[in-house]
Motif scaffolding. Structure first.
Motif, short mmCIF file in Angstrom:
data_model
loop_
_atom_site.label_atom_id
_atom_site.label_comp_id
_atom_site.label_asym_id
_atom_site.label_seq_id
_atom_site.Cartn_x
_atom_site.Cartn_y
_atom_site.Cartn_z
N PRO A 199 -3.02 4.30 12.70
CA PRO A 199 -2.17 5.21 13.47
C PRO A 199 -2.86 6.53 13.85
N GLN A 200 -3.91 6.92 13.09
CA GLN A 200 -4.56 8.21 13.36
C GLN A 200 -5.54 8.14 14.52
N ALA A 201 -5.91 6.92 14.97
CA ALA A 201 -6.86 6.76 16.06
C ALA A 201 -6.22 7.18 17.38
N ASN A 202 -7.07 7.40 18.39
CA ASN A 202 -6.55 7.80 19.69
C ASN A 202 -7.12 6.87 20.75
N PRO A 203 -6.42 5.96 21.35
CA PRO A 203 -5.03 5.59 21.06
C PRO A 203 -4.92 4.80 19.76
N PRO A 204 -3.72 4.71 19.17
CA PRO A 204 -3.54 3.99 17.91
C PRO A 204 -3.97 2.52 18.04
N VAL A 205 -4.52 1.97 16.94
CA VAL A 205 -5.00 0.59 16.95
C VAL A 205 -3.94 -0.32 16.35
N CYS A 206 -3.61 -1.39 17.07
CA CYS A 206 -2.65 -2.37 16.60
C CYS A 206 -3.33 -3.74 16.58
N LYS A 207 -2.88 -4.58 15.67
CA LYS A 207 -3.45 -5.92 15.55
C LYS A 207 -2.32 -6.94 15.60
N ILE A 208 -2.60 -8.06 16.27
CA ILE A 208 -1.61 -9.13 16.34
C ILE A 208 -1.89 -10.07 15.17
N SER B 218 0.83 -1.20 0.00
CA SER B 218 0.00 0.00 0.00
C SER B 218 0.87 1.26 0.00
N LYS B 219 0.25 2.39 -0.28
CA LYS B 219 0.97 3.65 -0.45
C LYS B 219 1.84 3.98 0.77
N GLN B 220 1.31 3.68 1.98
CA GLN B 220 2.07 4.02 3.17
C GLN B 220 2.45 2.73 3.89
N GLU B 221 3.69 2.63 4.26
CA GLU B 221 4.20 1.43 4.92
C GLU B 221 3.67 1.40 6.35
N LEU B 222 3.21 0.24 6.79
CA LEU B 222 2.69 0.09 8.16
C LEU B 222 3.84 -0.12 9.13
N GLN B 223 3.66 0.35 10.37
CA GLN B 223 4.67 0.15 11.41
C GLN B 223 4.46 -1.22 12.06
N ILE B 224 5.55 -1.96 12.26
CA ILE B 224 5.43 -3.27 12.90
C ILE B 224 6.43 -3.39 14.04
N ASN B 225 6.08 -4.21 15.03
CA ASN B 225 6.91 -4.55 16.18
C ASN B 225 7.70 -3.37 16.76
N GLU B 226 9.05 -3.37 16.62
CA GLU B 226 9.90 -2.36 17.25
C GLU B 226 9.74 -0.96 16.65
N GLN B 227 9.12 -0.85 15.48
CA GLN B 227 8.93 0.46 14.86
C GLN B 227 7.85 1.28 15.58
N ILE B 228 7.00 0.62 16.32
CA ILE B 228 5.91 1.29 17.04
C ILE B 228 6.48 1.98 18.27
N ARG B 229 6.20 3.26 18.44
CA ARG B 229 6.78 4.04 19.54
C ARG B 229 5.73 4.59 20.51
N ASP B 230 4.45 4.30 20.31
CA ASP B 230 3.40 4.84 21.18
C ASP B 230 3.42 4.17 22.55
N LYS B 231 3.03 4.93 23.60
CA LYS B 231 3.04 4.38 24.95
C LYS B 231 1.87 3.42 25.16
N GLU B 232 0.68 3.85 24.71
CA GLU B 232 -0.52 3.03 24.89
C GLU B 232 -1.14 2.69 23.54
N LEU B 233 -1.67 1.48 23.44
CA LEU B 233 -2.27 1.00 22.18
C LEU B 233 -3.58 0.30 22.46
N ARG B 234 -4.50 0.39 21.50
CA ARG B 234 -5.70 -0.45 21.53
C ARG B 234 -5.32 -1.69 20.72
N VAL B 235 -5.41 -2.84 21.33
CA VAL B 235 -4.92 -4.07 20.71
C VAL B 235 -6.08 -4.99 20.32
N ILE B 236 -5.97 -5.54 19.09
CA ILE B 236 -6.94 -6.50 18.58
C ILE B 236 -6.20 -7.80 18.34
#
Length: 177
Positions: A56-65, A7-25
């Motif tokens: 990434p634009q959500a508050n907190p950002p949404v991450c999926k396993i 896709s046009k924008q590369e997604l952040q994975i594992n160690e690239q994620i720098r946010d303190k809190e995440l919503r996890v799915i």
């Protein structure tokens, strides 16, 4: 080996994620809630999967396993399918002349009707030669007749206009109802 586009924008994975809190799915789609980054990384490692930031634009950002390699493959497959279903609209040209006879006019109209029925746009043009340049109103009259003859199946996208020695008009298929 063919390299599949991402896709046009590369997604952040594992160690690239720098946010303190995440919503996890979770991988099966269940929401695990809001948690610190370290806890989310531990959960992903336990399942031998990747933590991917999908919103990434959500508050907190949404991450999926998920398995990132499989995710990229599925995404590339969807994009390829979408490209395959796209229809490229071509512009077909019909050349008229100032002293066109009725049968020639009907033949040109039939060609244009076929182009329009195939979903293409039609460019009608008249080339003025020599003293014909002194009578652009005759060209406008022929273009008007042509537009009227095509009015059932096509809309005038760009009205007849003299550009140098050529008069151009563009017709587009009417949208299906």
């Amino acid at each position: 080996m063919e390299v599949l586009p991402i896709s046009k924008q590369e997604l952040q994975i594992n160690e690239q994620i720098r946010d303190k809190e995440l919503r996890v799915i979770d991988s099966d789609g269940t929401q695990l809630g809001i948690m610190p980054l370290r806890r989310a990384m531990e959960l992903a490692e336990q399942k031998n999967l990747d933590l991917v930031k999908i919103a990434p634009q959500a508050n907190p950002p949404v991450c999926k396993i998920i398995d990132y390699g499989k995710f990229r493959f599925e995404q590339a497959k969807r994009e390829k399918e979408a490209r395959k279903n796209q229809r490229v609209v071509e512009i077909k040209e019909v050349r008229l002349s100032l002293n066109i006879d009725t049968h020639d006019f009907e033949t040109k109209r039939n060609h244009a009707l076929r182009f329009i029925s195939e979903g293409n746009k039609v460019k009608a043009s008249i080339r003025f030669r020599g003293r014909e340049m002194g009578h652009p109103e005759l060209g406008l009259e022929i273009m008007r007749r042509f537009a009227d003859a095509m009015s059932e199946v096509a809309n005038v996208e760009k009205p007849a206009k003299l550009e140098g020695r050529t008069m151009l008009m563009f017709l587009a298929p009417k949208p299906a109802k």
